[in-house]
Design a protein around this motif. Structure first.
Motif, PDB file in Angstrom:
ATOM      1  N   UNK A   1       0.797  -1.032  -0.136  1.00 43.32           N
ATOM      2  CA  UNK A   1      -0.047   0.100  -0.132  1.00 43.32           C
ATOM      3  C   UNK A   1       0.979   1.325  -0.131  1.00 43.32           C
ATOM      4  N   UNK A   2       0.508   2.052  -0.899  1.00 44.20           N
ATOM      5  CA  UNK A   2       1.532   3.446  -0.920  1.00 44.20           C
ATOM      6  C   UNK A   2       0.524   4.612  -0.172  1.00 44.20           C
ATOM      7  N   UNK A   3       1.460   5.229   0.480  1.00 44.73           N
ATOM      8  CA  UNK A   3       1.228   6.408   1.317  1.00 44.73           C
ATOM      9  C   UNK A   3       0.994   7.877   0.193  1.00 44.73           C
ATOM     10  N   UNK A   4      -0.061   8.374  -0.022  1.00 39.96           N
ATOM     11  CA  UNK A   4      -0.417   9.484  -0.813  1.00 39.96           C
ATOM     12  C   UNK A   4      -0.232  10.671  -0.169  1.00 39.96           C
ATOM     13  N   UNK A   5       0.349  11.794  -0.766  1.00 43.35           N
ATOM     14  CA  UNK A   5       0.210  13.001   0.065  1.00 43.35           C
ATOM     15  C   UNK A   5      -0.760  14.213  -0.742  1.00 43.35           C
ATOM     16  N   UNK A   6      -1.681  14.557  -0.088  1.00 43.36           N
ATOM     17  CA  UNK A   6      -2.345  15.814  -0.727  1.00 43.36           C
ATOM     18  C   UNK A   6      -2.489  16.769   0.468  1.00 43.36           C
ATOM     19  N   UNK A   7      -2.675  18.154   0.004  1.00 46.43           N
ATOM     20  CA  UNK A   7      -2.629  19.233   0.315  1.00 46.43           C
ATOM     21  C   UNK A   7      -3.694  20.198  -0.141  1.00 46.43           C
ATOM     22  N   UNK A   8      -4.548  21.185   0.516  1.00 45.13           N
ATOM     23  CA  UNK A   8      -5.496  22.135   0.181  1.00 45.13           C
ATOM     24  C   UNK A   8      -5.060  23.291   0.732  1.00 45.13           C
ATOM     25  N   UNK A   9      -4.782  24.401   0.048  1.00 44.69           N
ATOM     26  CA  UNK A   9      -4.632  25.686   0.358  1.00 44.69           C
ATOM     27  C   UNK A   9      -5.935  26.687   0.379  1.00 44.69           C
ATOM     28  N   UNK A  10      -6.278  27.141   1.502  1.00 41.90           N
ATOM     29  CA  UNK A  10      -7.570  27.905   1.440  1.00 41.90           C
ATOM     30  C   UNK A  10      -7.044  29.259   1.581  1.00 41.90           C
ATOM     31  N   UNK A  11      -7.842  30.240   0.382  1.00 47.95           N
ATOM     32  CA  UNK A  11      -7.622  31.374   0.249  1.00 47.95           C
ATOM     33  C   UNK A  11      -9.310  32.124   0.065  1.00 47.95           C
ATOM     34  N   UNK A  12      -9.780  32.278   1.333  1.00 39.66           N
ATOM     35  CA  UNK A  12     -10.953  32.719   1.460  1.00 39.66           C
ATOM     36  C   UNK A  12     -11.926  31.793   0.877  1.00 39.66           C
TER      37      UNK A  12
ATOM     38  N   UNK B   1     -11.706  30.519  -2.259  1.00 40.94           N
ATOM     39  CA  UNK B   1     -10.980  29.674  -3.062  1.00 40.94           C
ATOM     40  C   UNK B   1      -9.986  28.481  -2.602  1.00 40.94           C
ATOM     41  N   UNK B   2     -10.229  27.251  -3.003  1.00 38.30           N
ATOM     42  CA  UNK B   2      -9.411  26.128  -2.705  1.00 38.30           C
ATOM     43  C   UNK B   2      -8.377  25.854  -3.696  1.00 38.30           C
ATOM     44  N   UNK B   3      -7.164  25.681  -3.432  1.00 36.25           N
ATOM     45  CA  UNK B   3      -6.163  25.134  -4.315  1.00 36.25           C
ATOM     46  C   UNK B   3      -5.688  23.845  -3.854  1.00 36.25           C
ATOM     47  N   UNK B   4      -5.724  22.595  -4.720  1.00 35.92           N
ATOM     48  CA  UNK B   4      -5.532  21.419  -4.183  1.00 35.92           C
ATOM     49  C   UNK B   4      -4.143  20.942  -4.915  1.00 35.92           C
TER      50      UNK B   4
END
Length: 60
Positions: free
Chosen positions: A1-12, A14-17
């Protein structure tokens, strides 16, 4: 099983993934309503553990 890294940046509203490879997609969140530009999917958070989700973009 592989570990996956995800991140969301919140700017009001707007969400950047981001993923391991960099920028993935962006979306909007206003209250309980969310929209993602890559999938074109609308999601509405409902009270309790569930949510409503549109089909999004259809494959050709």
């Amino acid at each position: 099983m592989r570990f996956r890294l995800r991140r969301s940046l919140r700017l009001g509203p707007l969400r950047l993934h981001f993923t391991e490879r960099g920028f993935s997609s962006w979306g909007l969140q206003v209250g309980r309503w969310t929209w993602n530009n890559r999938t074109r999917r609308h999601t509405v958070d409902t009270p309790g553990p569930g949510y409503l989700q549109s089909r999004g973009r259809r494959r050709r």
